[in-house]
Design an enzyme around this catalytic site. Structure first.
Site, PDB file in Angstrom:
ATOM      1  N   LYS A  93       0.852  -1.192   0.000  1.00  0.00           N
ATOM      2  CA  LYS A  93       0.000   0.000   0.000  1.00  0.00           C
ATOM      3  C   LYS A  93       0.886   1.240   0.000  1.00  0.00           C
ATOM      4  O   LYS A  93       1.777   1.384   0.849  1.00  0.00           O
ATOM      5  CB  LYS A  93      -0.830  -0.010   1.286  1.00  0.00           C
ATOM      6  CG  LYS A  93      -2.309   0.079   1.068  1.00  0.00           C
ATOM      7  CD  LYS A  93      -2.970   0.059   2.411  1.00  0.00           C
ATOM      8  CE  LYS A  93      -4.434   0.223   2.281  1.00  0.00           C
ATOM      9  NZ  LYS A  93      -5.057   0.398   3.581  1.00  0.00           N
TER      10      LYS A  93
HETATM   11  C1  E4P Z   1      -8.326   0.640   3.766  1.00  0.00           C
HETATM   12  O1  E4P Z   1      -7.566   0.390   2.872  1.00  0.00           O
HETATM   13  C2  E4P Z   1      -8.252   1.906   4.515  1.00  0.00           C
HETATM   14  O2  E4P Z   1      -7.022   2.044   5.143  1.00  0.00           O
HETATM   15  C3  E4P Z   1      -9.382   1.988   5.504  1.00  0.00           C
HETATM   16  O3  E4P Z   1     -10.568   1.554   4.868  1.00  0.00           O
HETATM   17  C4  E4P Z   1      -9.552   3.361   6.115  1.00  0.00           C
HETATM   18  O4  E4P Z   1     -10.729   3.370   6.856  1.00  0.00           O
HETATM   19  P1  E4P Z   1     -11.067   4.492   7.949  1.00  0.00           P
HETATM   20  O5  E4P Z   1     -11.385   5.757   7.238  1.00  0.00           O
HETATM   21  O6  E4P Z   1     -12.229   3.926   8.697  1.00  0.00           O
HETATM   22  O7  E4P Z   1      -9.832   4.608   8.813  1.00  0.00           O
END
Ligand code: E4P
Length: 215
Positions: free
Chosen positions: A84
């Site tokens: 990521k």
């Molecule tokens: C996934 O890849 C993201 O990091 C995650 O969905 C972020 O979610 P949040 O906005 O609830 O922290």
């Protein structure tokens, strides 16, 4: 349409995989921080062994060189790892180097269709528009998914869209209808997706009638 779990909790992942509907996992530094005392590499390896599908693990370096170095290390942990990378100028440069090396990336912290387009052009395997965080500031987060899906479809870009920052079951339905390939959902939302009061009432009634039937 596929469902990923948005968590680093082994218990939640085990429970989700058992249902046969979870085909990948996304983590981020905040989700890792909730699992106190665990080792990053060991946790990601264990998740990969369990899920046997794409598992996102995030780099934290600020510059492309540092991101690429971290990504190469992370990619060694498992064939299922997806690195990521945040969507910045440095992130784009890193995504493009990693794409050339065959290391799949998930461009994260996407808040506009243009960011998603750039990530796809740089060679990201996945883009993650954050729906809930846009909703939180009074914007229509799902619109980014709608626009990104239309752009990717119209221009034959094979980068997959992961609807992320999912807050409730309706987000999942909307993401599926908008053309997202994947929704990554917290375990709580996965459980909410299963629930319907008429299902519960129906089961109760069937069981009561069955008891009458068998006397
Ligand atoms: C996934 O890849 C993201 O990091 C995650 O969905 C972020 O979610 P949040 O906005 O609830 O922290």
């Amino acid at each position: 349409m596929r469902i990923f779990l948005d968590t680093a909790s082994m218990d939640e992942i085990r429970a989700g995989v058992r249902l046969g509907v979870v085909s990948g996992v996304t983590t981020n530094p905040s989700l890792m921080a909730r699992e106190s005392g665990v080792d990053f590499g060991e946790t990601i390896r264990a998740i990969c062994d369990l899920v046997r599908g794409p598992v996102s693990a995030e780099v934290t370096a600020p510059d492309a060189e540092g991101m690429v170095a971290q990504a190469r290390e992370i990619a060694r942990w498992s064939e299922y790892v997806v690195v990521k990378v945040p969507i910045t100028a440095e992130g784009l440069a890193a995504i493009s180097v990693l794409a050339d090396e065959g290391i799949p990336t998930n461009a994260t912290l996407i808040f506009s269709a243009n960011q998603a387009l750039l990530a796809a052009l740089a060679g990201a395997a996945y883009v993650s528009p954050f729906v809930g965080r846009l909703d939180d500031i009074n914007h229509d987060g799902m619109q980014v998914v709608v626009e990104t899906a239309e752009i990717f479809e119209r221009h034959d870009l094979d980068t997959q869209i992961i609807a992320a920052s999912i807050r409730h079951p309706l987000h999942v339905t909307q993401a599926a209808l908008a053309g997202a390939h994947i929704a990554t959902v917290p375990y709580k939302v996965l459980m909410q997706m299963i629930q319907h009061p008429l299902t519960d009432r129906g089961i109760e009634r069937f069981l009561a009638d069955w008891a009458k039937f068998i006397g």
